[in-house]
Design a protein around this motif. Structure first.
Motif, short mmCIF file in Angstrom:
data_model
loop_
_atom_site.label_atom_id
_atom_site.label_comp_id
_atom_site.label_asym_id
_atom_site.label_seq_id
_atom_site.Cartn_x
_atom_site.Cartn_y
_atom_site.Cartn_z
N PHE A 1 40.14 40.69 42.17
CA PHE A 1 41.58 40.72 42.51
C PHE A 1 42.02 42.32 42.57
O PHE A 1 42.91 42.41 43.39
CB PHE A 1 42.35 39.98 41.40
CG PHE A 1 43.71 40.09 41.59
CD1 PHE A 1 44.53 39.27 42.42
CD2 PHE A 1 44.72 41.10 40.98
CE1 PHE A 1 45.92 39.42 42.66
CE2 PHE A 1 46.19 41.20 41.21
CZ PHE A 1 46.76 40.27 41.76
N ALA B 1 50.13 39.45 38.43
CA ALA B 1 50.19 38.29 39.44
C ALA B 1 51.01 37.07 39.21
O ALA B 1 50.66 36.00 38.90
CB ALA B 1 48.66 37.74 39.71
N SER B 2 52.11 37.24 38.84
CA SER B 2 53.50 36.50 38.69
C SER B 2 54.68 37.17 38.60
O SER B 2 54.92 38.49 38.85
CB SER B 2 53.36 35.92 37.37
OG SER B 2 53.97 36.56 36.24
N ILE C 1 47.62 32.97 37.55
CA ILE C 1 47.40 32.47 39.02
C ILE C 1 47.41 30.94 38.70
O ILE C 1 47.89 29.80 39.32
CB ILE C 1 46.22 33.15 39.71
CG1 ILE C 1 46.76 34.47 40.05
CG2 ILE C 1 46.10 32.16 41.07
CD1 ILE C 1 45.87 35.23 40.71
N GLN C 2 46.32 30.66 37.76
CA GLN C 2 45.96 29.09 37.66
C GLN C 2 47.16 28.53 36.69
O GLN C 2 47.54 27.33 37.37
CB GLN C 2 44.75 28.89 36.42
CG GLN C 2 43.50 29.60 36.99
CD GLN C 2 43.42 30.98 36.74
OE1 GLN C 2 44.16 31.87 36.57
NE2 GLN C 2 42.03 31.44 36.69
N ALA D 1 43.36 27.54 43.13
CA ALA D 1 43.47 29.15 42.51
C ALA D 1 42.87 30.01 43.23
O ALA D 1 43.34 31.34 43.27
CB ALA D 1 42.78 29.16 40.95
N GLN D 2 41.76 29.94 43.95
CA GLN D 2 41.17 30.92 44.72
C GLN D 2 42.04 31.51 46.01
O GLN D 2 42.05 32.46 46.36
CB GLN D 2 39.84 30.51 45.31
CG GLN D 2 38.84 31.34 46.13
CD GLN D 2 38.67 32.62 45.26
OE1 GLN D 2 37.87 32.47 44.29
NE2 GLN D 2 39.00 33.85 45.71
N HIS E 1 44.88 33.52 44.67
CA HIS E 1 44.44 34.51 44.38
C HIS E 1 44.29 35.61 45.56
O HIS E 1 44.89 36.55 45.63
CB HIS E 1 43.04 34.37 43.59
CG HIS E 1 42.23 35.59 43.30
ND1 HIS E 1 41.55 36.22 44.52
CD2 HIS E 1 41.89 36.49 42.31
CE1 HIS E 1 40.98 37.12 44.26
NE2 HIS E 1 41.05 37.66 42.81
N ASP E 2 43.88 35.27 46.74
CA ASP E 2 43.64 35.94 47.69
C ASP E 2 44.80 36.36 48.22
O ASP E 2 45.22 37.48 48.74
CB ASP E 2 42.86 35.21 48.89
CG ASP E 2 41.34 35.12 48.47
OD1 ASP E 2 40.95 35.72 47.08
OD2 ASP E 2 40.63 34.06 48.84
N ALA F 1 46.39 38.93 45.97
CA ALA F 1 45.78 40.25 46.06
C ALA F 1 46.25 40.93 47.29
O ALA F 1 46.47 42.19 47.14
CB ALA F 1 44.48 39.97 46.04
#
Length: 310
Positions: A12, A109-110, A121-122, A162-163, A166-167, A170
């Motif tokens: 990330f 990341a929120s 993220i999860q 989640a992947q 995530h992308d 990022a």
């Protein structure tokens, strides 16, 4: 342009580091978590950020603890304008936070204060949030408590895992950093204090990843996609050799109805009765094997309608 230190560890953070370098900032030193044993040979492997920074010829430091007097002194010897932190994985003391001329800044990341902590993220997908985002924050000693410099909002779609989320995050976060740094350099980025209800994104535990088919189909869909691909939501499949762990990597809600007990295979495809409704499993992974689509899995699983997953 600014002289920076960068702290980050997972994939990330790689895109963020790449964007800073591409924007012309001078990253004079990168901090990352120490290399860890990996693979069958258990050879020490550098983190994604470590490997990427070395490929650019940037000095990399991997202290076991940034709280040690030695690590702090080495950091304080750096002549830097700011330090950028992206999923580094260590708590920074005040002596570190106060050293850079303009301060330390975190890309999180929120949309704070929702999902402070390790697994934002999860947790956003698992909670069924309709959207999340990334924010550049001026760091304080508290966990993700500093004022917000800049934000970017990202929608969470029904096919996000989640992947994939995530992308998206990022990419959005990396694009925010140069804009935020320009404002910081001009002195126009005091930030806005966080407001609203605080929630914490605790680290995912192995036990938490186990699927409980008695939950509603909607909750299970969030659970499965929020943990895909890692660590992976899982259940147990009965085999001639005994119970075998089955990871579920992708799912969607089904419009089927049933009165069968939760965990029962019904109809065509990999449709499973839940505590409230039916969920269709689209991609799974058996122990020791790669991921499979539902049709391929069913061809070799020996499952019949009415069988139950534990």
């Amino acid at each position: 342009m600014m002289k920076l230190a960068f702290m980050g560890t997972p994939e990330f953070a790689v895109k963020a580091l790449a964007e800073l370098v591409a924007s012309g900032h001078e990253v004079i030193c990168v901090y990352s978590q120490p290399p860890k044993p990996k693979g069958r040979g258990q050879q020490l492997s550098p983190s994604p950020v470590h490997a990427f920074a070395e490929s650019l010829g940037i000095e990399v430091r991997t202290p076991i603890s940034m709280k040690s007097a030695e690590a702090i002194a080495e950091f304080q010897a750096l002549d830097i304008d700011a330090c950028i932190v992206v999923a580094y994985g260590q708590i920074l003391k005040k002596a570190v936070l106060d050293h850079p001329r303009l301060g330390c800044f975190n890309l999180h990341a929120s949309l704070l204060p929702r999902w402070r902590g390790a697994a934002p993220i999860q947790r956003a997908i698992m909670a069924g949030d309709a959207y999340t985002g990334v924010q550049v924050m001026r760091m304080s000693e508290g966990l993700d408590e500093g004022p917000i410099i800049l934000s970017g909002r990202v929608e969470i779609t029904p096919d996000d895992t989640a992947q994939t989320l995530h992308d998206k995050l990022a990419h959005t976060g990396a694009a925010l950093l140069p804009v935020a740094l320009a404002a910081i350099e001009r002195g126009g980025a005091a930030g806005t204090e966080q407001s609203g209800d605080v929630t914490y994104a605790a680290k995912i535990t192995p036990a938490e990843a186990r699927i409980d088919w008695n939950r509603s189909a909607r909750e299970l869909d969030f659970h499965i996609r929020g943990l895909s691909p890692f660590p992976g939501a899982w259940c147990e499949l009965e085999t001639p050799k005994g119970p075998q762990r089955l990871k579920v990597l992708m799912s969607r809600l089904s419009d089927m109805t049933t009165d069968q007990p939760a965990g029962t295979l019904i109809g065509n495809g990999l449709n499973i009765a839940t505590g409230d409704g039916v969920i269709e499993l689209l991609r799974v992974q058996r122990e020791g094997k790669g991921g499979q689509d539902a049709a391929t899995f069913l061809n070799g699983a020996g499952l019949n309608v009415g069988d139950r997953l534990n």
